[in-house]
Write an enzyme that holds these catalytic residues in place. Structure first.
Site, PDB file in Angstrom:
ATOM      1  N   GLU A 109     -42.378   7.425 -27.675  1.00  0.00           N
ATOM      2  CA  GLU A 109     -41.373   6.702 -26.887  1.00  0.00           C
ATOM      3  C   GLU A 109     -39.998   7.138 -27.363  1.00  0.00           C
ATOM      4  O   GLU A 109     -39.880   7.884 -28.346  1.00  0.00           O
ATOM      5  CB  GLU A 109     -41.541   5.179 -27.042  1.00  0.00           C
ATOM      6  CG  GLU A 109     -42.769   4.648 -26.340  1.00  0.00           C
ATOM      7  CD  GLU A 109     -42.886   3.131 -26.417  1.00  0.00           C
ATOM      8  OE1 GLU A 109     -41.903   2.452 -26.772  1.00  0.00           O
ATOM      9  OE2 GLU A 109     -43.985   2.631 -26.148  1.00  0.00           O
ATOM     10  N   HIS A 223     -33.162  -2.694 -21.754  1.00  0.00           N
ATOM     11  CA  HIS A 223     -34.203  -1.674 -21.539  1.00  0.00           C
ATOM     12  C   HIS A 223     -33.747  -0.802 -20.377  1.00  0.00           C
ATOM     13  O   HIS A 223     -33.316  -1.325 -19.348  1.00  0.00           O
ATOM     14  CB  HIS A 223     -35.546  -2.333 -21.222  1.00  0.00           C
ATOM     15  CG  HIS A 223     -36.694  -1.390 -21.383  1.00  0.00           C
ATOM     16  ND1 HIS A 223     -36.961  -0.388 -20.485  1.00  0.00           N
ATOM     17  CD2 HIS A 223     -37.628  -1.276 -22.357  1.00  0.00           C
ATOM     18  CE1 HIS A 223     -38.024   0.295 -20.895  1.00  0.00           C
ATOM     19  NE2 HIS A 223     -38.442  -0.224 -22.040  1.00  0.00           N
ATOM     20  N   ARG A 271     -32.804   4.188 -26.679  1.00  0.00           N
ATOM     21  CA  ARG A 271     -32.641   3.329 -25.509  1.00  0.00           C
ATOM     22  C   ARG A 271     -31.206   3.092 -25.062  1.00  0.00           C
ATOM     23  O   ARG A 271     -30.913   3.062 -23.886  1.00  0.00           O
ATOM     24  CB  ARG A 271     -33.164   1.955 -25.894  1.00  0.00           C
ATOM     25  CG  ARG A 271     -34.337   1.601 -25.246  1.00  0.00           C
ATOM     26  CD  ARG A 271     -34.921   0.352 -25.637  1.00  0.00           C
ATOM     27  NE  ARG A 271     -36.326   0.679 -25.639  1.00  0.00           N
ATOM     28  CZ  ARG A 271     -37.275  -0.132 -25.999  1.00  0.00           C
ATOM     29  NH1 ARG A 271     -36.976  -1.330 -26.406  1.00  0.00           N
ATOM     30  NH2 ARG A 271     -38.506   0.252 -25.959  1.00  0.00           N
ATOM     31  N   HIS A 332     -33.212  -6.915 -22.670  1.00  0.00           N
ATOM     32  CA  HIS A 332     -34.587  -6.757 -23.177  1.00  0.00           C
ATOM     33  C   HIS A 332     -34.788  -7.367 -24.557  1.00  0.00           C
ATOM     34  O   HIS A 332     -35.816  -7.986 -24.805  1.00  0.00           O
ATOM     35  CB  HIS A 332     -34.899  -5.262 -23.215  1.00  0.00           C
ATOM     36  CG  HIS A 332     -36.293  -4.927 -23.623  1.00  0.00           C
ATOM     37  ND1 HIS A 332     -37.395  -5.370 -22.926  1.00  0.00           N
ATOM     38  CD2 HIS A 332     -36.787  -4.171 -24.655  1.00  0.00           C
ATOM     39  CE1 HIS A 332     -38.505  -4.897 -23.506  1.00  0.00           C
ATOM     40  NE2 HIS A 332     -38.157  -4.198 -24.563  1.00  0.00           N
ATOM     41  N   ARG A 367     -32.552  -1.519 -31.564  1.00  0.00           N
ATOM     42  CA  ARG A 367     -33.933  -1.434 -32.042  1.00  0.00           C
ATOM     43  C   ARG A 367     -34.648  -0.191 -31.515  1.00  0.00           C
ATOM     44  O   ARG A 367     -34.555   0.143 -30.335  1.00  0.00           O
ATOM     45  CB  ARG A 367     -34.715  -2.682 -31.596  1.00  0.00           C
ATOM     46  CG  ARG A 367     -36.185  -2.586 -31.944  1.00  0.00           C
ATOM     47  CD  ARG A 367     -36.926  -3.858 -31.639  1.00  0.00           C
ATOM     48  NE  ARG A 367     -36.981  -4.190 -30.247  1.00  0.00           N
ATOM     49  CZ  ARG A 367     -37.816  -3.645 -29.363  1.00  0.00           C
ATOM     50  NH1 ARG A 367     -38.659  -2.697 -29.736  1.00  0.00           N
ATOM     51  NH2 ARG A 367     -37.800  -4.040 -28.110  1.00  0.00           N
TER      52      ARG A 367
HETATM   53  C1  SIN Z   1     -41.560  -0.399 -23.722  1.00  0.00           C
HETATM   54  O1  SIN Z   1     -42.781  -0.332 -23.611  1.00  0.00           O
HETATM   55  O2  SIN Z   1     -40.803   0.443 -23.247  1.00  0.00           O
HETATM   56  C2  SIN Z   1     -40.979  -1.554 -24.432  1.00  0.00           C
HETATM   57  C3  SIN Z   1     -41.447  -1.583 -25.809  1.00  0.00           C
HETATM   58  C4  SIN Z   1     -40.344  -2.089 -26.675  1.00  0.00           C
HETATM   59  O3  SIN Z   1     -39.573  -2.940 -26.272  1.00  0.00           O
HETATM   60  O4  SIN Z   1     -40.206  -1.574 -27.763  1.00  0.00           O
END
Ligand code: SIN
Length: 500
Positions: A109, A223, A271, A332, A367
């Site tokens: 991610e 997010h 993010r 988020h 985060r």
């Molecule tokens: C996501 O799956 O993109 C969210 C997971 C997170 O908030 O770390």
């Protein structure tokens, strides 16, 4: 009704349940909650280091995502204790997705330098973590109560000694030697959030009223990819970052790649970088969303890995497999919160905080993806261990009720916060927000909104998810953390920091 237990845990998400599970053998525990919070909605997974060198890399990725503002000792706790906590969760029955050879399947991610994110049910990780923890807690016989916390009890000496809750139309008074806030974030203090609607920062307001302080409240994470459903308010479906981890890319209305040339990790940049790039594109194009294009990712992989996202898409008549889907940033996660040490102790004796409501310093200014479930597992256990070793003394004499109160105009408060303290902030907007909030009363939502606004006003630089368009650079003179407390009138205030 009056009850007495050793510890009340407020909240039944990953952090609250981990705390309760860790305490079950040694303390009488009551888990009080009005709903299951954000945990069951988490999609992407649990980021957890593997192999000898990965804790170091995981720590480095956490700190880079946190814009260098993380507490290195707390990060070390997270990345070093994480693997053991995940192994225990598996032993409790959590079923993570596995490869054909039986090893854990790990994905990538945003902000991660290698695939270390374990997941369950494809993109239903939070639901599986929650199911396994809840089953484990139930096996211990820990008591639970469904109800909304409406206040805390404080002794004459200022110690937190219990909770007042509304349950089944009655008021319950639960006396305890420790109260653990595990109430999650502040999502619904904003108009649009990925959090379910009861999550709105009540724990933040309770902690302030009980004499605790907050820190880093300006770091509110958006997010990048909530599904654009056309709704402008309430909980929006998440489109997990793992979709980009498997190769999907962000495009503008003309089909151009948004992240090209903006960051070495492109669509998998941290993010805050991706969310701001999307916001800038939407502003430039006058559009309400951008597009997430997964059409070059293998259809069977998308169907296997992202059943939750596919179902959300189907509900609005779009198909992740065959066409780009509309996405936009939404609130988020709160990176700051109630200031705690690494064992969850707040500045208010008897009051502890864990998970998203707590600010341990582990997230810095932003985060890292999938560090939140891990945070709940690791710090939930640490709070439990601390309260197993030593429980605060019982309260003596009279206790006072510290009430949460009610908001008169919740929708107006959400609108103010969303307009002026979202992804993009500046002094003029933040002062307008403060003026407009002046008449909003002292309810919990108003208290949360003011806390974000005073912190965002105070920090006159940009870092992580706090972006001031009038101070667009990180300035080392602002390396201090912004602390929020209540003033004599019960309003959140921050000591005006002087650049050093
Ligand atoms: C996501 O799956 O993109 C969210 C997971 C997170 O908030 O770390």
């Amino acid at each position: 009704m009056t009850r007495t237990v050793d510890v009340v845990v407020i909240g039944s998400g990953v952090a609250g349940l981990s705390t309760a599970l860790g305490l079950a053998a040694t303390r009488s525990v009551l888990v009080l909650s009005a709903g299951d919070g954000s945990t069951p909605w988490a999609q992407g997974g649990v980021s957890v280091a593997y192999g000898e060198d990965d804790p170091l890399d995981h720590g480095r990725d956490t700190d880079i995502a946190g814009a260098g503002f993380c507490d290195p000792r707390t990060v070390r706790v997270l990345v070093e204790e994480g693997p053991q906590r995940v192994a225990e969760l598996i032993a409790h029955g959590a079923r993570f997705d596995r490869n054909a050879d039986g090893s854990l399947s790990r994905t990538l991610e945003g902000g991660h330098s290698r695939p270390r994110i374990v997941h369950a049910g494809g993109d239903a990780t939070g639901a599986e973590v929650h199911r396994a923890l809840l089953a484990a807690v139930r096996r211990t016989g820990v008591e639970s109560m469904t109800g909304r916390t409406v206040g805390l009890l404080r002794s004459d000496s200022g110690r937190v000694v219990g909770v007042l809750a509304e349950t089944g139309g009655r008021l319950a008074r639960i006396e305890a030697r420790a109260v653990v806030l595990a109430t999650g974030g502040i999502g619904n203090a904003y108009l649009a959030s990925t959090n379910p609607s009861p999550v709105r920062g009540d724990g933040i307001a309770l902690a302030l009223r009980a004499g605790a302080s907050l820190v880093d409240m300006e770091f509110v994470q958006f997010h990048p990819t909530a599904l654009h459903t056309g709704e402008t308010s309430g909980q929006l479906p998440l489109v997990t970052e793992a979709v980009r981890g498997e190769g999907a890319v962000l495009r503008d209305a003309q089909g151009r790649r948004i992240m090209d040339g903006l960051h070495p990790r492109a669509d998998l940049a941290p993010r805050d970088v991706v969310a701001r790039a999307i916001e800038a594109t939407m502003r430039r194009d006058g559009s309400e969303h951008v597009w997430l294009d997964a059409t070059r990712v293998a259809p069977d992989l998308l169907r296997r890995r992202f059943p939750t996202v596919l179902a959300s898409c189907a509900r609005i008549g779009v198909d992740l497999v065959s066409e780009p889907i509309p996405v936009a940033p939404a609130e988020h996660f709160l990176c700051g919160g109630v200031r705690t040490d690494r064992n969850g102790a707040t500045d208010a004796p008897g009051l502890y905080a864990v998970g998203e409501v707590a600010a341990t310093g582990v997230h810095g200014a932003n985060r890292l993806a999938s560090n939140s479930l891990l945070e709940g597992l690791v710090f939930g256990r640490r709070v439990a261990t601390a309260l197993t070793v030593e429980l605060p003394p019982a309260g003596h004499g009279r206790s006072h009720e510290v009430m949460l109160g009610e908001d008169r105009e919740p929708e107006r408060i959400r609108t103010i916060l969303s307009r002026y303290a979202g992804l993009r902030r500046d002094a003029a907007g933040l002062h307008a927000a403060a003026d407009e909030l002046a008449t909003a009363g002292t309810g919990p939502l108003a208290t949360v909104a003011r806390s974000v606004v005073v912190a965002a006003t105070t920090r006159q630089d940009s870092r992580g998810c706090h972006w001031r368009s009038d101070h667009p650079h990180t300035d080392d003179r602002w390396n201090e953390h912004v602390v929020v407390r209540l003033d004599e009138e019960g309003l959140p205030t921050t000591r005006e920091l002087q650049p050093s």
